[in-house]
Design a protein around this motif. Structure first.
Motif, mmCIF file in Angstrom:
data_model
loop_
_atom_site.group_PDB
_atom_site.id
_atom_site.type_symbol
_atom_site.label_atom_id
_atom_site.label_comp_id
_atom_site.label_asym_id
_atom_site.label_seq_id
_atom_site.Cartn_x
_atom_site.Cartn_y
_atom_site.Cartn_z
ATOM 1 N N ASP A 111 -4.431 10.922 3.142
ATOM 2 C CA ASP A 111 -5.142 10.000 2.248
ATOM 3 C C ASP A 111 -4.313 9.825 0.984
ATOM 4 N N ARG A 112 -4.800 9.026 0.059
ATOM 5 C CA ARG A 112 -4.034 8.745 -1.160
ATOM 6 C C ARG A 112 -3.839 10.006 -2.004
ATOM 7 N N GLU A 113 -4.856 10.849 -2.046
ATOM 8 C CA GLU A 113 -4.767 12.063 -2.845
ATOM 9 C C GLU A 113 -3.634 12.972 -2.355
ATOM 10 N N TYR A 114 -3.386 12.968 -1.052
ATOM 11 C CA TYR A 114 -2.366 13.849 -0.480
ATOM 12 C C TYR A 114 -0.975 13.506 -0.988
ATOM 13 N N LEU A 115 -0.779 12.233 -1.355
ATOM 14 C CA LEU A 115 0.531 11.802 -1.840
ATOM 15 C C LEU A 115 0.971 12.645 -3.035
ATOM 16 N N GLY A 116 0.022 13.041 -3.858
ATOM 17 C CA GLY A 116 0.334 13.860 -5.027
ATOM 18 C C GLY A 116 0.787 15.271 -4.686
ATOM 19 N N LYS A 117 0.603 15.684 -3.436
ATOM 20 C CA LYS A 117 1.057 17.012 -3.004
ATOM 21 C C LYS A 117 2.519 17.016 -2.580
ATOM 22 N N VAL A 118 3.062 15.821 -2.303
ATOM 23 C CA VAL A 118 4.439 15.753 -1.796
ATOM 24 C C VAL A 118 5.364 14.885 -2.643
ATOM 25 N N ALA A 119 4.805 14.084 -3.566
ATOM 26 C CA ALA A 119 5.613 13.096 -4.279
ATOM 27 C C ALA A 119 5.398 13.141 -5.787
ATOM 28 N N LYS A 120 6.387 12.599 -6.511
ATOM 29 C CA LYS A 120 6.309 12.465 -7.967
ATOM 30 C C LYS A 120 5.669 11.103 -8.249
ATOM 31 N N LEU A 121 4.426 11.124 -8.658
ATOM 32 C CA LEU A 121 3.612 9.910 -8.668
ATOM 33 C C LEU A 121 3.996 8.887 -9.723
ATOM 34 N N HIS A 122 4.751 9.273 -10.751
ATOM 35 C CA HIS A 122 5.088 8.299 -11.798
ATOM 36 C C HIS A 122 6.190 7.328 -11.358
ATOM 37 N N PHE A 123 6.857 7.606 -10.233
ATOM 38 C CA PHE A 123 7.860 6.682 -9.708
ATOM 39 C C PHE A 123 7.200 5.341 -9.364
ATOM 40 N N LYS A 124 7.951 4.258 -9.500
ATOM 41 C CA LYS A 124 7.430 2.925 -9.148
ATOM 42 C C LYS A 124 7.069 2.842 -7.671
ATOM 43 N N THR A 125 7.656 3.730 -6.864
ATOM 44 C CA THR A 125 7.371 3.757 -5.426
ATOM 45 C C THR A 125 5.873 3.879 -5.172
ATOM 46 N N THR A 126 5.167 4.651 -5.985
ATOM 47 C CA THR A 126 3.730 4.862 -5.792
ATOM 48 C C THR A 126 2.969 3.547 -5.877
ATOM 49 N N GLN A 127 3.279 2.748 -6.895
ATOM 50 C CA GLN A 127 2.606 1.455 -7.053
ATOM 51 C C GLN A 127 2.875 0.551 -5.862
ATOM 52 N N ALA A 128 4.141 0.534 -5.420
ATOM 53 C CA ALA A 128 4.511 -0.315 -4.271
ATOM 54 C C ALA A 128 3.784 0.118 -3.007
ATOM 55 N N VAL A 129 3.691 1.419 -2.802
ATOM 56 C CA VAL A 129 3.036 1.944 -1.598
ATOM 57 C C VAL A 129 1.547 1.609 -1.603
ATOM 58 N N LEU A 130 0.870 1.897 -2.696
ATOM 59 C CA LEU A 130 -0.570 1.664 -2.758
ATOM 60 C C LEU A 130 -0.925 0.182 -2.752
ATOM 61 N N ALA A 131 -0.073 -0.629 -3.389
ATOM 62 C CA ALA A 131 -0.301 -2.071 -3.363
ATOM 63 C C ALA A 131 -0.114 -2.599 -1.941
ATOM 64 N N GLY A 132 0.889 -2.110 -1.257
ATOM 65 C CA GLY A 132 1.148 -2.539 0.118
ATOM 66 C C GLY A 132 0.033 -2.174 1.058
ATOM 67 N N LEU A 133 -0.543 -0.994 0.867
ATOM 68 C CA LEU A 133 -1.660 -0.554 1.712
ATOM 69 C C LEU A 133 -2.920 -1.349 1.422
ATOM 70 N N ALA A 134 -3.085 -1.733 0.141
ATOM 71 C CA ALA A 134 -4.260 -2.521 -0.227
ATOM 72 C C ALA A 134 -4.195 -3.908 0.396
ATOM 73 N N ASP A 135 -2.953 -4.431 0.520
ATOM 74 C CA ASP A 135 -2.778 -5.768 1.088
ATOM 75 C C ASP A 135 -2.873 -5.767 2.610
ATOM 76 N N ALA A 136 -2.684 -4.571 3.210
ATOM 77 C CA ALA A 136 -2.631 -4.494 4.667
ATOM 78 C C ALA A 136 -4.007 -4.739 5.294
#
Length: 219
Positions: A194-219
């Motif tokens: 889930d989205r919360e799990y991303l914080g266990k493996v990734a550095k959330l302040h990277f722009k990648t986070t916004q791109a990933v969550l925006a892409g999933l929202a559009d899917a």
């Protein structure tokens, strides 16, 4: 490997700063002149010029030869600290200071060298009592010094081991860097967990986070 520094010194370097997945790792290594020949025989140099496989082979030899300290800030802790500090250079300085202090607890070395990543006052202000007696030198391409190169290898080795462990726990191969492949892997992580799990493996302040969550929202 040439360096303007001679004598006993502590090299400090980090790994994971530019990687979306995995921890931020800072390593400090104490090097004495009589150990330099052994480090050269190991072909110690900047970790960016060595393959991952070779880094994992060299790291145990460095650990056996030189007093060292490795400070690893896992993604969850990293995200907590970043949310509070809001400045990567200050976070790096905190890690550098902790690794240096750990060496100084057992050594009276008077010189520490690190790569230049920001205002050196960040590190000096983060140092405790023992650290304030050290001459800290920050310079570009500090990895040309054997002590800093050794630290870069230990930091990268720890990063690689921890990234592999996170990949196994997530059930998704987590690539290095911050590329398109990294973004795809992050989407897989969110879909698998889930989205919360991303914080266990990734550095959330990277722009990648916004791109990933925006892409999933559009899917």
């Amino acid at each position: 490997m040439s360096s303007p520094f001679a004598g006993e010194r502590i090299g400090i370097d980090e790994s994971g700063k530019g990687d979306y997945f995995g921890p931020l790792v800072v390593a400090a290594v104490l090097v004495k002149p009589e150990w330099e020949a052994d480090l050269r025989l190991m072909e110690v140099r900047d970790s960016k010029r060595i393959s991952d496989g070779r880094i994992l082979e060299i790291a145990p030899d460095i650990r056996r030869l030189c007093p060292h300290s490795v400070v690893a800030i896992g993604p969850q802790r990293y995200n907590e600290l970043y949310a509070r500090i809001r400045n990567l250079n200050r976070l790096l300085a905190w890690g550098h200071a902790r690794a240096l202090e750990n060496i100084l607890a057992h050594s009276a070395c008077g010189l520490a060298i690190s790569d230049q990543f920001g205002d050196e006052r960040f590190v000096l202000n983060a140092l405790l009592e023992k650290g304030k007696t050290v001459r800290l030198v920050q310079q570009p391409k500090a990895e040309q010094d054997l002590a800093v190169a050794a630290a870069s290898i230990l930091a990268r080795a720890e990063f690689l081991v921890r990234l592999k462990r996170l990949s196994e726990e997530a059930g998704v191969p987590l690539p290095k860097g911050a590329s398109t492949a990294v973004e795809l892997a992050a989407k897989l992580v969110v879909r698998k967990h889930d989205r919360e799990y991303l914080g266990k493996v990734a550095k959330l302040h990277f722009k990648t986070t916004q791109a990933v969550l925006a892409g999933l929202a559009d899917a």
